[in-house]
Write a protein that holds these residues in place. Sequence first.
Motif, short mmCIF file in Angstrom:
data_model
loop_
_atom_site.label_atom_id
_atom_site.label_comp_id
_atom_site.label_asym_id
_atom_site.label_seq_id
_atom_site.Cartn_x
_atom_site.Cartn_y
_atom_site.Cartn_z
N GLN A 279 22.58 -1.45 -55.87
CA GLN A 279 22.14 -2.36 -54.62
C GLN A 279 20.82 -2.59 -54.69
N LEU B 173 24.74 -0.80 -44.76
CA LEU B 173 25.66 0.23 -45.28
C LEU B 173 26.52 1.14 -44.63
N LEU C 51 23.37 8.38 -46.73
CA LEU C 51 22.94 6.89 -46.21
C LEU C 51 21.20 6.88 -46.14
N PHE D 271 28.60 -1.03 -49.13
CA PHE D 271 27.48 -1.78 -48.47
C PHE D 271 27.86 -3.33 -48.68
#
Length: 387
Positions: A142, A161, A244, A278
């Motif tokens: 990410q 997310l 998360l 994501f």
Amino acid sequence: MSSAWLLPEHIADVLPAEARRIEELRRQWLDRARGYGFELVMPPLLEYLDSLLSGTGRELDLKTFKLVDQLSGRTLGLRADTTPQVARVDAHLLNREGVTRLCYCGPVLHTKPSGLHMTREPLQFGAEIFGHAGLEADLEVQELALDGLAAIGARELTIDLGDARVVRSVLAGVPLDAAALTELVAALTAKDGSTVNALARQCPAETRAGLATLLELYGGDEVLDQARHRLPARAPIAAALDDLAWLARHLRQSNPEVRIGFDLSDMSGYAYYSGVRFAVYGAGSTNALVRGGRYDEVGAVFGRNRPAVGCSLDLKGLTAVTPIAPPRAAVRAPWGEDAGLRAAVRQLRAQGETVVCILPGHEHETQEFDCDRELAAVDGQWVVRAL
């Protein structure tokens, strides 16, 4: 009768200025990935269909062009996604122990465009980490996506997310066949409440309530709190929400300028993802600039079912959301047979300069280069001077 110069729908030539920009983006992303320790691989554009579609599901099957191999008689596929190929490289060709970071960049082909103004021939860049099940690998992928977008000038970035375990846990044990389940997941992703309700009519009451809740679970941090109280109390859901929250906390530390949101019903790529997923959005684009997530089962068919997480993007699509670079500065030179002139041109090019030699009879033509200097003869010497 069609004209010879017409191309198929959603297929287009890339002209000089845009081609230059795409190539610059390709180099920037590959260099960025190398800075993270990713190694470049180049899988083939086509291979046997059963290998190309292994573990990917019906969605990718429908996107894949198919043809018969004239040598073997077997069905070949033109890749619509490179991820299964990279998983094959990791599992079968490299077969390393521990963590392997691989990246790639090349064209893929789609039978249908994924959107109204989308190409059927994306230039796909991707990066994959194999061999680490922890969230550290998810976070690294990410951060690579966000760093790469920021470096090329993409603005107002938002990362959404989600986690495949949430939807899969809500749908666990539902009495639906594969086709109906795929349609239901697509309706969830599109926030199509009427279709979700119609398809879930035969499901248990707890499942119907969970699906109705999922349709509302998108937004900021409050989404995680609402999910803990409103979704079924199942271990995979609790683990997903904890993961998360951990990722959001670390992303805020490393990328405080990036907006973080959550969308627990978005299951784009449902057949791939096994955990966190994501999507990154930016100013000037209605489609995700980068998508990625965890897909631990993608290498199972190749004999190595080990952890995997990655992301991918279309470099052609990025040109619409990045600043337009000015024409590259260049030196204009006359064409001639003079040995000194030709030596001066070679020396300038060796130094990294762009030297455009004006061929006889074309002195007034233009091109994409900004010739702000010229190579001129001064007192018997060839020198560069400003225009």
